[in-house]
Scaffold this motif. Sequence first.
Motif, PDB file in Angstrom:
ATOM      1  N   VAL A 103      28.272  76.878 -63.711  1.00 19.68           N
ATOM      2  CA  VAL A 103      29.328  76.643 -64.273  1.00 19.68           C
ATOM      3  C   VAL A 103      28.581  76.401 -66.202  1.00 19.68           C
ATOM      4  CG1 VAL A 103      31.719  76.634 -65.201  1.00 19.68           C
ATOM      5  CG2 VAL A 103      31.695  76.867 -63.218  1.00 19.68           C
ATOM      6  N   PHE A 104      28.515  74.843 -66.027  1.00 22.23           N
ATOM      7  CA  PHE A 104      28.292  74.396 -67.070  1.00 22.23           C
ATOM      8  C   PHE A 104      26.683  74.587 -67.733  1.00 22.23           C
ATOM      9  CE2 PHE A 104      31.664  70.913 -65.614  1.00 22.23           C
ATOM     10  CZ  PHE A 104      32.310  71.355 -67.161  1.00 22.23           C
ATOM     11  N   SER A 105      25.633  74.888 -66.367  1.00 25.05           N
ATOM     12  CA  SER A 105      24.084  75.032 -67.002  1.00 25.05           C
ATOM     13  C   SER A 105      23.857  76.261 -68.081  1.00 25.05           C
ATOM     14  CB  SER A 105      23.292  74.569 -66.131  1.00 25.05           C
ATOM     15  OG  SER A 105      23.302  73.391 -65.983  1.00 25.05           O
ATOM     16  N   LEU A 116      31.489  75.448 -74.978  1.00 24.53           N
ATOM     17  CA  LEU A 116      31.441  74.588 -74.622  1.00 24.53           C
ATOM     18  C   LEU A 116      31.563  73.171 -74.411  1.00 24.53           C
ATOM     19  CD1 LEU A 116      29.317  73.963 -71.054  1.00 24.53           C
ATOM     20  CD2 LEU A 116      27.097  73.190 -72.957  1.00 24.53           C
ATOM     21  N   SER A 117      31.527  72.506 -75.657  1.00 28.86           N
ATOM     22  CA  SER A 117      32.683  71.173 -75.727  1.00 28.86           C
ATOM     23  C   SER A 117      33.933  71.614 -75.293  1.00 28.86           C
ATOM     24  CB  SER A 117      32.298  71.093 -77.141  1.00 28.86           C
ATOM     25  OG  SER A 117      30.496  70.646 -77.585  1.00 28.86           O
ATOM     26  N   ALA A 118      33.816  72.727 -75.214  1.00 29.38           N
ATOM     27  CA  ALA A 118      35.651  73.160 -75.216  1.00 29.38           C
ATOM     28  C   ALA A 118      35.802  72.760 -73.612  1.00 29.38           C
ATOM     29  CB  ALA A 118      36.524  74.039 -76.092  1.00 29.38           C
ATOM     30  N   GLY A 119      35.353  73.552 -73.281  1.00 26.59           N
ATOM     31  CA  GLY A 119      34.851  73.340 -71.842  1.00 26.59           C
ATOM     32  C   GLY A 119      34.718  72.417 -71.164  1.00 26.59           C
ATOM     33  N   GLY A 120      33.860  70.693 -71.395  1.00 25.98           N
ATOM     34  CA  GLY A 120      33.957  69.974 -71.765  1.00 25.98           C
ATOM     35  C   GLY A 120      35.573  68.354 -71.820  1.00 25.98           C
ATOM     36  N   ILE A 128      38.525  81.983 -69.786  1.00 23.74           N
ATOM     37  CA  ILE A 128      38.421  82.220 -68.368  1.00 23.74           C
ATOM     38  C   ILE A 128      37.532  81.122 -68.128  1.00 23.74           C
ATOM     39  CG2 ILE A 128      38.017  83.434 -66.589  1.00 23.74           C
ATOM     40  CD1 ILE A 128      38.662  85.775 -67.401  1.00 23.74           C
ATOM     41  N   VAL A 129      36.229  80.944 -68.181  1.00 21.70           N
ATOM     42  CA  VAL A 129      35.324  79.643 -67.903  1.00 21.70           C
ATOM     43  C   VAL A 129      35.478  78.259 -68.561  1.00 21.70           C
ATOM     44  CG1 VAL A 129      32.858  79.000 -67.719  1.00 21.70           C
ATOM     45  CG2 VAL A 129      33.609  81.908 -67.815  1.00 21.70           C
ATOM     46  N   ILE A 130      35.923  78.892 -69.470  1.00 21.70           N
ATOM     47  CA  ILE A 130      36.884  77.317 -69.994  1.00 21.70           C
ATOM     48  C   ILE A 130      38.023  76.222 -68.993  1.00 21.70           C
ATOM     49  CG2 ILE A 130      37.697  76.093 -71.975  1.00 21.70           C
ATOM     50  CD1 ILE A 130      36.747  77.934 -73.671  1.00 21.70           C
ATOM     51  N   ALA A 131      39.007  77.452 -68.470  1.00 18.85           N
ATOM     52  CA  ALA A 131      39.511  77.736 -68.039  1.00 18.85           C
ATOM     53  C   ALA A 131      39.197  77.233 -66.424  1.00 18.85           C
ATOM     54  CB  ALA A 131      40.394  78.831 -67.349  1.00 18.85           C
ATOM     55  N   ILE A 132      37.538  78.284 -66.262  1.00 18.79           N
ATOM     56  CA  ILE A 132      37.219  76.824 -64.690  1.00 18.79           C
ATOM     57  C   ILE A 132      37.414  75.890 -64.827  1.00 18.79           C
ATOM     58  CG2 ILE A 132      34.910  77.527 -63.275  1.00 18.79           C
ATOM     59  CD1 ILE A 132      35.328  80.255 -63.357  1.00 18.79           C
ATOM     60  N   CYS A 133      36.284  75.564 -65.995  1.00 22.18           N
ATOM     61  CA  CYS A 133      35.993  73.722 -66.074  1.00 22.18           C
ATOM     62  C   CYS A 133      37.779  73.245 -66.186  1.00 22.18           C
ATOM     63  CB  CYS A 133      35.492  73.722 -68.252  1.00 22.18           C
ATOM     64  SG  CYS A 133      34.526  74.874 -67.927  1.00 22.18           S
ATOM     65  N   PHE A 134      38.489  73.481 -65.822  1.00 29.68           N
ATOM     66  CA  PHE A 134      40.198  72.949 -65.908  1.00 29.68           C
ATOM     67  C   PHE A 134      40.069  72.361 -64.583  1.00 29.68           C
ATOM     68  CE2 PHE A 134      44.301  72.318 -64.880  1.00 29.68           C
ATOM     69  CZ  PHE A 134      44.653  71.339 -66.581  1.00 29.68           C
ATOM     70  N   LEU A 163      31.629  63.791 -73.943  1.00 30.48           N
ATOM     71  CA  LEU A 163      31.150  62.713 -75.731  1.00 30.48           C
ATOM     72  C   LEU A 163      29.240  62.957 -76.573  1.00 30.48           C
ATOM     73  CD1 LEU A 163      32.931  59.469 -75.393  1.00 30.48           C
ATOM     74  CD2 LEU A 163      32.985  61.063 -77.290  1.00 30.48           C
ATOM     75  N   ALA A 164      29.071  62.649 -74.727  1.00 25.39           N
ATOM     76  CA  ALA A 164      27.206  62.849 -74.357  1.00 25.39           C
ATOM     77  C   ALA A 164      26.495  64.350 -74.613  1.00 25.39           C
ATOM     78  CB  ALA A 164      26.898  62.923 -73.030  1.00 25.39           C
TER      79      ALA A 164
END
Length: 424
Positions: free
Chosen positions: A252-254, A275-279, A327-333, A148-149
């Motif tokens: 990963v995020f920054s 990036l929002s999808a990663g969040g 792949i990076v979105i999966a890393i976020c998970f 959300l932020a």
Amino acid sequence: MKKTTLPIILLTTLFFLWGFAHNLDPILIPHLKRSFTLSTVQATLVDSAVFIAYFIMALPAGFLIRKYGYKGGIITGLIIFAAGCFLFIPAANTQQYMFFLVALFIIACGLTTLETAANPYMTVIGDPETASTRLNFAQSFNGLATTLAPIIGAKVILTKTYSDNVLNAMTPVARKAALAAEASSVKMPYFILGVILVVIAICFYFSKLPVITHKADNDEKRSAHIFQVLRYKHVSWGVAAQFFYVGAQVCVFSLFILYATTSAKISEVQAAYYLSAGGFAFLTGRFIGTALMKFIAAEKLLCLYAAINVILCAGAIWCHGLVTVYIVIAICFFMSIMFPTIFALGIRDLGADTEFGSSLIIMSIVGGAIIPRFFGYLSDQTGNVQNGYFIPLACFVVVMLFGLTGHKVIRKAGIKELPVSNVY
């Protein structure tokens, strides 16, 4: 159960609030970079101001909590957090970048105190067997804030009063003044956040919370100083694992947008959507991980998730195209459960030394200020940002080893279950 329901609800709001504050920082970086015409290195001082505060404040926070209890530590953290938010008003009025950094540093001091108190309090306020589950559930709301932020912050803070064409037509002095004036858009959101924090601090003050007493037998006393807690194998491993995990998470995020625009050849706007999808993946992972811990031991799930991320990091290095973004979105998970699980396992069975162990693990968050530098250095030296993922890969190996063997507690004689005393 009824005695702990309200405290758990109040504590959970804290996890959301500090997650919200942290995830406004990626919005502040481009906003302040534009407003003050900063270089990239100067803009990243936002992250430096935050993570240095964790390193400096973690030990004082631990001593404060040991003397005044979890409730006192939480209220103090909320007040410091609120004070930093209110400082955004004079920072914007004076149009001084350094003032913004000071405000962020004070906010981070409050966050450090809150996290040092709230994380261990959540683990000991109920059944010790479900400590990791409770902490992961609370941290799920931190994940909600991660989603959300950026959306709220982008709409409220990332406002452009002047177009680039208009700015280019101005004189240097007028352009500088116009850009600095845009910085004032941060005043209202941070003022509102500060007011909310004061209200929550008042709620904590008047709430009857369980007092957690850490008692030990006559032959078992508290450590004389904080670093004696490192005699526990699982604490020293927990400090190392958290240091490397937070470093990996910040990488990963920054650096997500920089990575995605290079590896997948997409625009910055498209990368921001991903990036929002990663969040969201991070948030989803928290809830799913919490549910899985009812059937799988926390340390086993941590080890499994870390091993998966090692493989995914290899894919982030050697794959090409849009698949690298997925792949990076999966890393976020799979990162989602790591912070709370490392924390809960790292302070397990510390008894009277719980506050000290908590301080050291919170202090290790400074990894977020150090590890990304190596990511950037490796990317620059090789001329390929994808090679930077060798750094998170190595970090997840450390986390995997902690889940595999480093979490094991070498019990000291005399440590018993931690009783919950009467409320005050």
